[in-house]
Write a protein that holds these residues in place. Sequence first.
Motif, PDB file in Angstrom:
ATOM      1  N   ASP A 193      -4.669 -10.622   5.374  1.00 37.29           N
ATOM      2  CA  ASP A 193      -3.779  -9.567   5.873  1.00 37.29           C
ATOM      3  C   ASP A 193      -2.886 -10.023   7.025  1.00 37.29           C
ATOM      4  N   GLN A 199      -8.010  -1.363   7.838  1.00 33.54           N
ATOM      5  CA  GLN A 199      -8.509  -0.974   6.515  1.00 33.54           C
ATOM      6  C   GLN A 199      -9.656  -1.914   6.188  1.00 33.54           C
ATOM      7  N   GLU A 200     -10.888  -1.415   6.263  1.00 28.03           N
ATOM      8  CA  GLU A 200     -12.018  -2.313   6.055  1.00 28.03           C
ATOM      9  C   GLU A 200     -12.059  -2.831   4.628  1.00 28.03           C
ATOM     10  N   THR A 201     -12.039  -4.147   4.497  1.00 33.29           N
ATOM     11  CA  THR A 201     -12.133  -4.826   3.209  1.00 33.29           C
ATOM     12  C   THR A 201     -12.942  -6.085   3.458  1.00 33.29           C
ATOM     13  N   THR A 229      -0.511   5.153   2.124  1.00 32.56           N
ATOM     14  CA  THR A 229      -0.586   5.397   3.558  1.00 32.56           C
ATOM     15  C   THR A 229      -0.393   6.884   3.840  1.00 32.56           C
ATOM     16  N   THR A 245      -9.831   0.804  16.065  1.00 32.52           N
ATOM     17  CA  THR A 245      -9.027   2.014  16.016  1.00 32.52           C
ATOM     18  C   THR A 245      -8.329   2.170  17.360  1.00 32.52           C
ATOM     19  N   HIS A 250       0.694  -1.875   9.651  1.00 30.12           N
ATOM     20  CA  HIS A 250       0.046  -3.111  10.051  1.00 30.12           C
ATOM     21  C   HIS A 250       0.753  -3.801  11.213  1.00 30.12           C
ATOM     22  N   ASN A 295       0.834  -1.196   0.000  1.00 23.32           N
ATOM     23  CA  ASN A 295       0.000   0.000   0.000  1.00 23.32           C
ATOM     24  C   ASN A 295       0.871   1.249   0.000  1.00 23.32           C
ATOM     25  N   TYR A 351      -8.735  -5.999  11.586  1.00 22.76           N
ATOM     26  CA  TYR A 351      -8.015  -5.148  10.636  1.00 22.76           C
ATOM     27  C   TYR A 351      -8.859  -4.934   9.377  1.00 22.76           C
ATOM     28  N   CYS A 352      -9.358  -6.036   8.790  1.00 24.80           N
ATOM     29  CA  CYS A 352     -10.148  -5.901   7.555  1.00 24.80           C
ATOM     30  C   CYS A 352     -11.638  -5.914   7.839  1.00 24.80           C
ATOM     31  N   ARG A 367      -5.450   2.377  12.556  1.00 27.19           N
ATOM     32  CA  ARG A 367      -6.791   1.961  12.152  1.00 27.19           C
ATOM     33  C   ARG A 367      -6.673   0.847  11.129  1.00 27.19           C
TER      34      ARG A 367
END
Length: 137
Positions: free
Chosen positions: A97, A67-69, A5, A50, A13, A2, A121-122, A65
């Motif tokens: 992840d 990363q919503e996936t 950032t 978070t 992460h 990524n 995390y996701c 925070r």
Amino acid sequence: MNTKTPPAQPHGHAEFVKALQHETISCPIGGCGGPLDVTDLSQVKDRVKTFSLRCPHCGWEGQLRGQETLTPPWDDASLLLMADEHLMHQQPICPFDDTPVVFTSLPNPRRRARYRLSCYYCGRQTDMDWPPAEARR
Ligand SMILES: [Zn+2]
Ligand SMILES: [Zn+2]
């Protein structure tokens, strides 16, 4: 990796995982490096956690925070692997992840154990009867 950032989030992460597991995170300011105070800002219903960070020595503040996936969801093979690892008292990790997956036992009205698997995390989450049918053999 990524590359987007934002600079306001110098921690990534690896630090997120440390915060999740209540491990010590060092201050990113050169010459300081003291252990940060970590506060979990998440609500119970939050799928992505978070954390706020603060250095008691130099006053640096930051935030971590997830990363919503949510897609694609975990497939059955991944779920079984995570269940197996939990049964073996190992730490299951999210295949997307590499974040430790948290197992939470749910109320079980039918006297059957149920677990909720959460990756904070996701944000992927799923509920599973316990033990999973395929592991009972
Ligand atoms: Zn500091
Ligand atoms: Zn995940």
